[in-house]
Structures are given as structure tokens and as C-alpha cells.
Design an enzyme around this catalytic site. Sequence first.
Site, PDB file in Angstrom:
ATOM      1  N   THR A 349     -17.924  17.313   5.351  1.00 57.11           N
ATOM      2  CA  THR A 349     -18.700  16.555   4.968  1.00 57.11           C
ATOM      3  C   THR A 349     -19.997  16.656   5.703  1.00 57.11           C
ATOM      4  O   THR A 349     -19.904  17.260   6.670  1.00 57.11           O
ATOM      5  CB  THR A 349     -17.963  15.253   5.387  1.00 57.11           C
ATOM      6  OG1 THR A 349     -16.656  15.256   4.479  1.00 57.11           O
ATOM      7  CG2 THR A 349     -18.695  13.893   5.050  1.00 57.11           C
ATOM      8  N   ASN A 369     -15.287  18.214   0.889  1.00 56.14           N
ATOM      9  CA  ASN A 369     -14.056  18.061   1.382  1.00 56.14           C
ATOM     10  C   ASN A 369     -13.868  19.262   2.536  1.00 56.14           C
ATOM     11  O   ASN A 369     -14.557  19.167   3.701  1.00 56.14           O
ATOM     12  CB  ASN A 369     -12.944  18.082   0.636  1.00 56.14           C
ATOM     13  CG  ASN A 369     -11.796  17.359   1.049  1.00 56.14           C
ATOM     14  OD1 ASN A 369     -12.070  16.636   2.002  1.00 56.14           O
ATOM     15  ND2 ASN A 369     -10.516  17.532   0.624  1.00 56.14           N
ATOM     16  N   SER A 420     -11.537   8.094   0.013  1.00 56.70           N
ATOM     17  CA  SER A 420     -12.491   8.645   0.982  1.00 56.70           C
ATOM     18  C   SER A 420     -12.502   7.867   2.190  1.00 56.70           C
ATOM     19  O   SER A 420     -11.807   6.796   2.445  1.00 56.70           O
ATOM     20  CB  SER A 420     -13.808   8.606   0.496  1.00 56.70           C
ATOM     21  OG  SER A 420     -14.599   9.412   1.434  1.00 56.70           O
TER      22      SER A 420
HETATM   23  N1  GLY Z   1     -13.125  14.263   2.099  1.00 58.40           N
HETATM   24  C1  GLY Z   1     -13.058  13.470   3.185  1.00 58.40           C
HETATM   25  C2  GLY Z   1     -13.342  11.939   2.694  1.00 58.40           C
HETATM   26  O1  GLY Z   1     -13.932  11.797   1.762  1.00 58.40           O
HETATM   27  O2  GLY Z   1     -12.859  11.223   3.562  1.00 58.40           O
END
Ligand code: GLY
Length: 539
Positions: A349, A369, A420
Site C-alpha cells: 500500500t 495489497n 480494508s
Molecule cells: N490491502 C490492505 C488493506 O486494504 O488493508
Amino acid sequence: MEALEPVAARHGMVVSSEPRASAAGVEMLREGGNAVDAAVATGFALAVTYPFAGNIGGGGFMLIRKADGSAAVVDYREEAPAAATRNMYLNAQGEVIPGASTVGALSVGVPGTVAGLALAEQKYGRLSLARTMAPAIQLAENGFPVSYWLSEDLRAHQSLLTKFADSRRIFLRDGNFYQPGEVLRQPELARTLREIARFGPGAFYGGDVARDIVRTETKLGGIIALADLAQYRAKVRKPLMGSFRGYTILSVPPPSSGGTVLIEMLNILDPLNLGSPDSYDSMHLIVEAMRRAFADRAAYMGDTDFVRVPIQGMINPQYAATLREQILRSKPDAPVAAGRPGEYESSNTTHFSVVDANGDAVSNTYTLNNGYGSGITVRGAGFLLNDEMDDFTSKPGSPNMFGLIQSSANAIGPHKRPLSAMTPTIVLKNGRVRLVLGSPGGPTIINTVLEVLLDALVYKMDIVRAVAEPRFHDQWAPDTLFLERQGFSADTVEKLQQAGYNISFRRSIGECEAIEVDVKSGWRFGASDPRGHGQAAGY
Ligand code: GLY
């Protein structure tokens, strides 16, 4: 590493994980663009210069706060394709198939970034999509010198990237790894970006690019269909609002858990005496708040367009008071179960932060991700695809790649968005922007934002200090308190261990890109986390 002084600017500031992307944002501000124009330019530029997480094949959340007091969240989280099913990652014995949700075609959610950035630009920007995309197109077409860090990072991810022919060819040069200073050109990506700039997001969700995505997916055993792309829409949502010691906290609602969990923790901590930073007494209280809010996340949270989540209960100060009482009554590290928030009807991220001359602010976190996502590059279109499907609950009680245990509220379903932890956040004082911040790091994102907020607002550290402070993280399950290896005193660690916390050390936690505004003078101060290699840039 940035100097231990913040970057100061009178007018506008952009802080991101990559210097050229920050520069692209500042270019828009200098031209009279607003914070959203700068954010869109930075987002597209990162898709070229920071393939680890910058993307057009992933998704995220953009929190926008205008100087006129209005605010909105653009939710451009990925979606499960129509053919996705609740048990798609389980074998005949009902066990999770290792890697199925994290690598390759089945791990990919329908990408949201292009829809999200285009919607933000069209609804809230001042320039045009074509103008804001110009720096990214240049960077993809003419290339840019690979930094030491990018060179090392690509090499470090060779086992993932080498699995997919186009990723191997573009990012690993078929084994002739990019050396620092060599120029990385991405002509296929440049063509894709040009199409989007010229014809709008429809060029991505229909036409050649959509066909390239589906062809790549189908060949590798994936299930994304043209109809999934055609129906994808970014959604405008109302920001979640909380308050903490006289500050207003704006953050994001589901399908991210970030804002809810952050506000629940701040509510628990609000009236407590937090002592001095990184002392046992303060860390114990903060960790216990983390454990309780994460237990609630695990039990209740999912995409609110599909399931009912007691958000208003979770962020209610009265509910926080019951959890606070529990913390003060219990022994440290006592077992914690999800609370009963009720309804209280009375509500890998990357992150970048932007403030413009007018006082508009954008806090944006987006992701593939995993670093480099599913590992798949779309043949002919030159961009990486996410592996966001792993953020769903593959099986209740079974940890995902971040060790998160989640409930059936976050089960896979057609067109549902996976839960998320992204937490783009803006803090206001008397209605004016005071802080803009966020971080990558899966579940550690929420605690990173919490700790930087506490360092800035409670301990009154300047933004560089607040961002550099050592971090800790507890997400309830596993029952482990993670500490950054450097920075905590042996005495504090010993006290935490004696109190019963299972300590595990990590090299680093999170990478916060933050801006602080001096509300009296109006100066903007930017801090790019010394854990990364980004840059604060202003004018
Ligand atoms: N892909 C990590 C999140 O969205 O928390």
C-alpha cells in the site's frame, strides 16, 4: 532518509513515497491546480515510478476536505468479480489453499484506481484528467533512472515477479536486473495511460485495455469478465467523523475498517493520562485500546453495502467508556473478546498527502495489497494487478496474509468490496486543516495513524518527530505485541514482558506521509517517513 527538519512551504505541499510523484503533484499546484489535481497527478505518477504499490491495477480511498468545510470520500476499493464465491479459496476438505488468494489470477479484484482518480478529478479537480496524467505519461514513455531502492526492491521480489512472463520481462528485464541509474521505460503502460487521458476511464473499463485484462486473467485461470469491468463504479461516501481532545478527526468508512477502528481507539484514550511517549504506562493503555478495537473489527466489519456493521456503536464515546473501564479494571494482556457496541443511535500500500494554497486537503491511500500485487502484469497494457481478494475472509477464523482473523461479515460475495485497513485521515482544529496523514502496512496502518496522531496532538511533537517515533502494533489476534526493533528502552520492553505481553520485534512498522499546517501562520510542514524513501515537496 529525510532530514530531521520538516520541509516547509508557504503555499502547497505534497508528500508521497516517491520523489518524482511528489514533484508531479507540486507541478499541478504551481499551475493553479487544487489539492485534488495534485493528488490525481501523484497517484498516476506513482503507478509508473513506484510499481511496488503505486497502481492503476489496484484500488484505494481518497479523503477530500475543501476549505469551504465540505468533505467526501472517494471509495475506489476493488470488488469481487461476479463469479466469485464464498468458498473459492477452500479445497475439498474445507481448508484454505495456500497462495490462492495472494498470488496469480484468482487473487485479483476488479481494479478501482482509474475510476476513483477520474471521478475525483472530474468532480473535485480544477484542471483536466489529461493534464493531471501528463507527468505519468512522460515518466512511462521517456523512463526514469532507477533508484538504488527500486533496484533492490525489484530484485527482492523476483520470486513473485518471475512467475509471470510480462512481469519478468518488464520489471526484471528477464533476469538482467535494473542497476541503480539505469532507465526504466514502460511503453505499454504509457500507451494505456494515454488512452485513459484521451478517452477517460471508459478506455480502461471497456475497449482494448479491458480486453487485455480479461485475456490475461482468463489465460492464467482467473474469473474477471468484461461485464465486471464495465459495471465497476467508484463511490462517493460520507467521511467518518470523530473528535479527540478538541480536534475533529475525519477518516474513511467501510469498506475500510480504518476510520472506525481509529476513532474507537481515540475515544477510549481521550480522557486518559497517557504519561510520556513510549513509556510502559502509555504503551499499556494504547495497546489495550488497540486490542479491543481490533477484536470488534474482527467480529463485525465488512462492506456495509452488503452487511450491517454497528459503526455508530463502535465510534460512540459511551461505548468507548465501557471499554476504558474494562481496561482499567483488567490485568494487562487479559483475554479480550469483541465488545457489544450496540447501535447507540444518536453513528503493501502507499499513502500520499496534499494541501494546496487555498487550504483544500487530500489524504489518499491506495494499494495492490501485496508488494507488486498478484504478480501479474496485464499483457499488452503493462500494469500490475492487485491481489486484494485476500482481504476477504477466505474462511472465518483462518488468518489472512496479515494474520487478521475476520468474520463472515467480510465473506466473499459478487461485487462486494473486501474489508480494508486503509486509514487516510485529516485532522481539523476549529474547522481548519491541521494534519493530513496515512500509511501503508495492512492492519498496522490504523495503529501507525493512531500513534502519529497521539505523538503530534498529545505529546506536541513536530510532524517529523511524530512520524519518526518508534512504533508498536497489536491487532488482538495473534496475541502478540509487535515492536520496532530500534527505539524502545530495554526497561520498557522488560516491563511489557513482565506484564504478560508476548513481544515480537519487527524491523519497521508503517510508512507515514504527513503534512502539518500551522493554523496561525498557514505554513505547511511536510514529513516523509524515514522508514521509506519518499519526499515532501512544496512551494
Ligand atoms: N490491502 C490492505 C488493506 O486494504 O488493508
